[in-house]
Design a protein around this motif. Structure first.
Motif, PDB file in Angstrom:
ATOM      1  N   ILE A  64       0.862  -1.176   0.000  1.00  0.00           N
ATOM      2  CA  ILE A  64       0.000   0.000   0.000  1.00  0.00           C
ATOM      3  C   ILE A  64       0.899   1.227   0.000  1.00  0.00           C
ATOM      4  CG2 ILE A  64      -1.941  -1.119   1.179  1.00  0.00           C
ATOM      5  CD1 ILE A  64      -1.085   0.347   3.734  1.00  0.00           C
ATOM      6  N   GLN A  65       0.346   2.349  -0.404  1.00  0.00           N
ATOM      7  CA  GLN A  65       1.062   3.624  -0.423  1.00  0.00           C
ATOM      8  C   GLN A  65       2.390   3.537  -1.176  1.00  0.00           C
ATOM      9  OE1 GLN A  65      -0.649   6.126   0.536  1.00  0.00           O
ATOM     10  NE2 GLN A  65      -2.255   4.974   1.588  1.00  0.00           N
ATOM     11  N   GLY A  66       2.401   2.753  -2.249  1.00  0.00           N
ATOM     12  CA  GLY A  66       3.589   2.696  -3.085  1.00  0.00           C
ATOM     13  C   GLY A  66       4.733   1.876  -2.533  1.00  0.00           C
ATOM     14  N   GLY A  67       4.465   1.015  -1.560  1.00  0.00           N
ATOM     15  CA  GLY A  67       5.530   0.180  -1.003  1.00  0.00           C
ATOM     16  C   GLY A  67       6.074  -0.796  -2.039  1.00  0.00           C
ATOM     17  N   ARG A  68       7.392  -0.881  -2.147  1.00  0.00           N
ATOM     18  CA  ARG A  68       8.020  -1.745  -3.135  1.00  0.00           C
ATOM     19  C   ARG A  68       9.229  -2.460  -2.535  1.00  0.00           C
ATOM     20  NH1 ARG A  68       8.404   2.043  -8.611  1.00  0.00           N
ATOM     21  NH2 ARG A  68       6.150   2.417  -8.846  1.00  0.00           N
ATOM     22  N   VAL A  69       9.576  -3.589  -3.127  1.00  0.00           N
ATOM     23  CA  VAL A  69      10.860  -4.224  -2.863  1.00  0.00           C
ATOM     24  C   VAL A  69      11.684  -4.117  -4.148  1.00  0.00           C
ATOM     25  CG1 VAL A  69      10.030  -5.815  -1.107  1.00  0.00           C
ATOM     26  CG2 VAL A  69       9.951  -6.501  -3.504  1.00  0.00           C
ATOM     27  N   ARG A  70      13.009  -4.155  -4.001  1.00  0.00           N
ATOM     28  CA  ARG A  70      13.873  -4.067  -5.176  1.00  0.00           C
ATOM     29  C   ARG A  70      15.079  -4.974  -4.977  1.00  0.00           C
ATOM     30  NH1 ARG A  70      18.117  -0.593  -3.846  1.00  0.00           N
ATOM     31  NH2 ARG A  70      17.750   0.589  -1.904  1.00  0.00           N
ATOM     32  N   PRO A  71      15.578  -5.561  -6.059  1.00  0.00           N
ATOM     33  CA  PRO A  71      16.753  -6.414  -5.950  1.00  0.00           C
ATOM     34  C   PRO A  71      18.025  -5.580  -5.801  1.00  0.00           C
ATOM     35  CG  PRO A  71      16.045  -6.267  -8.231  1.00  0.00           C
ATOM     36  CD  PRO A  71      15.029  -5.512  -7.430  1.00  0.00           C
ATOM     37  N   VAL A  72      18.947  -6.052  -4.967  1.00  0.00           N
ATOM     38  CA  VAL A  72      20.268  -5.438  -4.820  1.00  0.00           C
ATOM     39  C   VAL A  72      21.302  -6.551  -4.859  1.00  0.00           C
ATOM     40  CG1 VAL A  72      19.424  -3.456  -3.497  1.00  0.00           C
ATOM     41  CG2 VAL A  72      20.139  -5.525  -2.289  1.00  0.00           C
ATOM     42  N   ALA A  73      22.494  -6.246  -5.302  1.00  0.00           N
ATOM     43  CA  ALA A  73      23.545  -7.250  -5.393  1.00  0.00           C
ATOM     44  C   ALA A  73      23.961  -7.722  -4.006  1.00  0.00           C
ATOM     45  CB  ALA A  73      24.748  -6.665  -6.129  1.00  0.00           C
ATOM     46  N   HIS A  74      24.148  -9.048  -3.888  1.00  0.00           N
ATOM     47  CA  HIS A  74      24.657  -9.630  -2.649  1.00  0.00           C
ATOM     48  C   HIS A  74      25.412 -10.890  -2.997  1.00  0.00           C
ATOM     49  CE1 HIS A  74      23.961 -11.795   1.414  1.00  0.00           C
ATOM     50  NE2 HIS A  74      25.097 -11.116   1.452  1.00  0.00           N
ATOM     51  N   GLY A  75      26.730 -10.893  -2.768  1.00  0.00           N
ATOM     52  CA  GLY A  75      27.537 -12.047  -3.119  1.00  0.00           C
ATOM     53  C   GLY A  75      27.426 -12.329  -4.608  1.00  0.00           C
ATOM     54  N   THR A  87       8.986   8.518   8.601  1.00  0.00           N
ATOM     55  CA  THR A  87       8.370   9.148   9.779  1.00  0.00           C
ATOM     56  C   THR A  87       7.200  10.045   9.385  1.00  0.00           C
ATOM     57  OG1 THR A  87       9.978  10.964   9.665  1.00  0.00           O
ATOM     58  CG2 THR A  87      10.532   9.078  11.083  1.00  0.00           C
ATOM     59  N   GLN A  88       6.761   9.948   8.131  1.00  0.00           N
ATOM     60  CA  GLN A  88       5.627  10.746   7.675  1.00  0.00           C
ATOM     61  C   GLN A  88       4.308  10.123   8.142  1.00  0.00           C
ATOM     62  OE1 GLN A  88       6.371  13.661   6.108  1.00  0.00           O
ATOM     63  NE2 GLN A  88       8.482  13.008   6.512  1.00  0.00           N
ATOM     64  N   ARG A  89       3.241  10.867   7.980  1.00  0.00           N
ATOM     65  CA  ARG A  89       1.929  10.347   8.370  1.00  0.00           C
ATOM     66  C   ARG A  89       1.505   9.195   7.470  1.00  0.00           C
ATOM     67  NH1 ARG A  89      -3.458  11.228   7.206  1.00  0.00           N
ATOM     68  NH2 ARG A  89      -2.890  12.685   5.532  1.00  0.00           N
ATOM     69  N   ARG A 226      -0.990  -0.103   7.701  1.00  0.00           N
ATOM     70  CA  ARG A 226      -0.283   0.774   8.645  1.00  0.00           C
ATOM     71  C   ARG A 226       0.048   0.009   9.933  1.00  0.00           C
ATOM     72  NH1 ARG A 226      -3.185   6.467   9.341  1.00  0.00           N
ATOM     73  NH2 ARG A 226      -1.235   6.786  10.493  1.00  0.00           N
ATOM     74  N   ASP A 227       1.088   0.459  10.608  1.00  0.00           N
ATOM     75  CA  ASP A 227       1.534  -0.189  11.844  1.00  0.00           C
ATOM     76  C   ASP A 227       1.803  -1.669  11.605  1.00  0.00           C
ATOM     77  OD1 ASP A 227       2.251  -0.351  14.528  1.00  0.00           O
ATOM     78  OD2 ASP A 227       0.221  -0.828  15.176  1.00  0.00           O
ATOM     79  N   ASN A 228       2.533  -1.960  10.515  1.00  0.00           N
ATOM     80  CA  ASN A 228       2.786  -3.352  10.136  1.00  0.00           C
ATOM     81  C   ASN A 228       4.171  -3.831  10.529  1.00  0.00           C
ATOM     82  OD1 ASN A 228       4.307  -1.883   8.294  1.00  0.00           O
ATOM     83  ND2 ASN A 228       3.880  -3.274   6.588  1.00  0.00           N
TER      84      ASN A 228
END
Length: 243
Positions: A64-75, A87-89, A226-228
């Motif tokens: 919700i509210q544009g929450g996303r996951v993204r891949p980053v390099a690891h090993g 810290t926004q509403r 919210r509050d997750n």
């Protein structure tokens, strides 16, 4: 994570101990290694999130509210980054969830679960969920979380018949901007937490404690709302094994 339960229901014990405390005694034969129930290496496209154990518990992304996951390099592969601290509403929220499946419930059997975690010190909060199945107040639960602004990981078990929260909390922080391998392990009446292969906390649990619910396995928070208890770092190699 804050609990809405009264203090009398909380059963918390934390100790520091060497890793070899879990080794078999001389003359004892080590128990067979249980099979992985789920394992996520996050080395494919973020939209696939395939269960590498072969048991078919593919994850889906809920936000919700544009929450996303993204891949980053690891090993040699990649890991999954979650939204940073907000810290926004109105803040972005995202969770990775499996479908509901009875084979993700350990019941009274031994269980181990864990993840590789990277969380900078400036990204801590009151509580952040790494993985969980179930809820402490409505069903039963196993959970790995990062507690408080000090960023100390903890392992949680809650019985299906009574809501006492059993916590093994690490004596050391993992919120230092470096990768750490965290493992929760229930062996009969003992719940241990290991950080980078070293036993960092322990609590006793009843022999009959049973985790059994119809909730999905959630990774990175407890839900897309919210509050997750949103996790604000990077995760890799998330796994659960039972037995």
């Amino acid at each position: 994570m804050r609990s809405c339960l009264p203090a009398a229901l909380l059963a918390i014990v934390t100790v520091a101990a060497p890793a070899q405390a879990n080794d078999p005694t001389p003359g004892q034969q080590a128990a067979p290694t249980p099979a992985f129930i789920v394992r996520y290496g996050f080395n494919g496209q973020p939209s696939s999130l395939i269960d590498e154990s072969g048991n078919g518990h593919t994850l889906r992304v809920l936000s919700i509210q544009g929450g996303r996951v993204r891949p980053v390099a690891h090993g040699p592969g990649s890991a999954i980054a979650f939204p940073g601290k907000c810290t926004q509403r109105i803040c972005p929220h995202v969770v990775l969830q499996s479908g509901n499946s009875a084979d993700l419930n350990p019941g009274t059997r031994d269980i181990a679960f864990g993840a590789d975690v990277l969380l900078p010190p400036g990204q801590t909060s009151q509580g952040q969920n790494v993985l969980q199945k179930g809820y402490s107040t409505t069903s039963s639960q196993y959970k790995l979380q990062i507690d408080g602004f000090a960023g100390r990981p903890s392992c949680v078990l809650v019985d299906v018949r009574r809501p006492t929260i059993r916590i093994a909390r690490s004596a050391v922080t993992t919120a230092d901007g470096r990768w750490h391998r965290i493992r929760c392990q229930r062996t009969r009446t003992i719940l241990d937490i290991y950080v980078d292969g070293v036993l960092r906390g322990r609590t006793l649990v009843p022999a009959g404690l049973s985790v059994r619910n119809n909730q999905p396995l959630s990774i990175g928070s407890k839900g897309a709302y919210r509050d997750n208890d949103q996790f604000n770092g990077i995760l890799d190699n998330v796994w659960v094994r039972i037995g």
